[in-house]
Design a protein around this motif. Structure first.
Motif, PDB file in Angstrom:
ATOM      1  N   PHE A   1       0.882  -1.187   0.000  1.00  0.00           N
ATOM      2  CA  PHE A   1       0.000   0.000   0.000  1.00  0.00           C
ATOM      3  C   PHE A   1       0.908   1.222   0.000  1.00  0.00           C
ATOM      4  N   ASP A   2       0.332   2.402  -0.206  1.00  0.00           N
ATOM      5  CA  ASP A   2       1.136   3.628  -0.221  1.00  0.00           C
ATOM      6  C   ASP A   2       1.801   3.824   1.142  1.00  0.00           C
ATOM      7  N   THR A   3       3.104   3.979   1.114  1.00  0.00           N
ATOM      8  CA  THR A   3       3.861   4.078   2.361  1.00  0.00           C
ATOM      9  C   THR A   3       3.437   5.301   3.181  1.00  0.00           C
ATOM     10  N   ILE A   4       3.183   5.050   4.460  1.00  0.00           N
ATOM     11  CA  ILE A   4       2.817   6.135   5.372  1.00  0.00           C
ATOM     12  C   ILE A   4       4.060   6.559   6.155  1.00  0.00           C
TER      13      ILE A   4
ATOM     14  N   HIS B   1      -3.801   7.984   8.362  1.00  0.00           N
ATOM     15  CA  HIS B   1      -3.327   7.521   7.057  1.00  0.00           C
ATOM     16  C   HIS B   1      -2.544   8.604   6.333  1.00  0.00           C
ATOM     17  N   GLY B   2      -1.605   9.214   7.038  1.00  0.00           N
ATOM     18  CA  GLY B   2      -0.806  10.285   6.449  1.00  0.00           C
ATOM     19  C   GLY B   2       0.257   9.752   5.509  1.00  0.00           C
ATOM     20  N   ARG B   3      -0.065   9.717   4.228  1.00  0.00           N
ATOM     21  CA  ARG B   3       0.918   9.279   3.229  1.00  0.00           C
ATOM     22  C   ARG B   3       2.116  10.209   3.238  1.00  0.00           C
ATOM     23  N   ALA B   4       3.282   9.671   2.929  1.00  0.00           N
ATOM     24  CA  ALA B   4       4.508  10.465   2.909  1.00  0.00           C
ATOM     25  C   ALA B   4       4.349  11.665   1.972  1.00  0.00           C
TER      26      ALA B   4
END
Ligand code: ZN
Ligand code: ZN
Length: 363
Positions: free
Chosen positions: A191-194, A205-208
């Motif tokens: 999944f999108d890295t947090i 869910h703070g994505r980088a």
């Protein structure tokens, strides 16, 4: 053990789960296809009856399907799902279940058209997802792959620690994890890295982003790799500089909740009891209202799958399930902390397959 062996075993288990009156299945969800026959293409349909299975896919996947699902009857069609009816008809099936979450109305219409008029009404029925249920309990091959993915995640976390410093961007930290994953043979991230730093750590869910890591404050890393089809999932929250007492005390409460959640895991226990074990610790610490999500989820071919570890879930855990335990506390505008392990449910408890330290790391 070869692909054919475990695929065949899983299809037999699925056939055994089919009930009288629903003697055929349509499977189109790519992770389900991979699970049941090894095929990893993005478009296909598996038609099943109690005794037979046939894979339908399009011309792009002709060679791949033969390689990945050797021995399985294969048909190349421009509209795979629509052609699947031929198998059921040749087997005189009486009713076919499909998963409404994974089949389009267009595909169902096309399938209906392919049926003789006597079968158009009632033959195709949305039904409970037998494949998802089966996939909740991992077999030995899957447990081995989940362990390998989790172990890689732990190694990547240790490497990324060296990159976490005031002034670096969240994306730079994420890149270190992602490059390391690819270099180790991962197909990608699950999944999108947090990477959520400072006040952003209060976003579950703070994505980088391009935000720079602060001089002091929490940094939450939640990430997973996809290795040989299987996902890893872990979260650690570290602190830049010395934590103040309020930050330290929230961290300690989340850790206590996480350990209580893990300690509650055992075959036979209701999923909601595990959620409650973690949640009650935070409630006692007067942080309950800031734990705004459920305690965990199953992990496997997909990053989120059954069972759900949440307040109203009465389903019982079973040995061989692989689930996360991930309580968190999010104080808007201030900071957040989440700690997540992936664990294998056993008869007597839980085996943590992401054993990276959970003591608060100060960088
Ligand atoms: Zn996670
Ligand atoms: Zn998770």
């Amino acid at each position: 053990m070869g692909v054919m062996n475990f695929s065949l075993r899983r299809r037999r288990a699925l056939a055994a789960a089919m009930r009288a009156g629903a003697d055929a299945l349509l499977v189109t969800h790519p992770p389900d296809l991979r699970y049941l026959c090894g095929f990893t293409g993005s478009a296909g349909a598996l038609a099943l009856t109690k005794g037979r299975a046939k894979l339908f896919t399009d011309g792009r996947y002709r060679e791949q399907a033969k390689l990945e699902a050797p021995g399985l009857p294969l048909s190349i069609e421009s509209r795979p799902a629509a052609q699947a009816a031929s198998l059921w008809l040749s087997e005189s099936a009486t009713r076919c279940l499909f998963n409404a979450a994974h089949v389009t109305v267009l595909e169902i219409d096309a399938l209906r058209q392919a049926l003789p008029s006597s079968k158009r009404r009632g033959f195709l029925q949305p039904g409970q997802d037998l494949v998802a249920r089966l996939r909740e309990i991992k077999d030995a091959t899957e447990i081995e792959r989940l362990r390998a993915a989790a172990a890689l995640g732990c190694r990547l976390f240790d490497q990324a620690l060296g990159e976490i410093a005031s002034g670096a961007t969240e994306i730079e930290v994420a890149l270190t994890l992602e490059q390391g994953a690819r270099r180790a043979g991962a197909e990608g991230m699950s999944f999108d890295t947090i990477v959520a730093s400072g006040e952003r750590s209060a976003l579950p869910h703070g994505r980088a982003t391009m935000a720079k890591l602060p001089r002091t404050g929490f940094v939450t890393l939640d990430f997973g790799v996809l290795l040989e089809g299987y996902c890893s999932d872990m979260t650690r929250t570290v602190h830049l500089g010395r934590p103040k007492s309020d930050a330290r005390s929230v961290y300690d409460s989340v850790l206590e909740a996480q350990l209580a959640g893990v300690a509650a895991v055992r075959a036979g226990v209701e999923a909601r009891a595990v959620d409650e074990a973690a949640r009650s610790v935070l409630r006692t610490a007067e942080l309950g209202e800031y734990f705004s999500h459920s305690t965990g989820h199953g992990v496997g071919l997909e990053i989120h799958e059954g069972p759900r570890i949440a307040a109203k879930q009465t389903a019982r855990l079973e040995a061989g399930m692989v689930i996360t335990i991930e309580p968190g506390v999010y104080l808007p505008g201030r900071f957040g902390v989440r700690i997540e392990d992936t664990v294998l449910v056993t008869r007597n408890g839980a085996e943590v397959i992401t054993p990276t330290t959970k003591a608060l790391i100060e960088l």
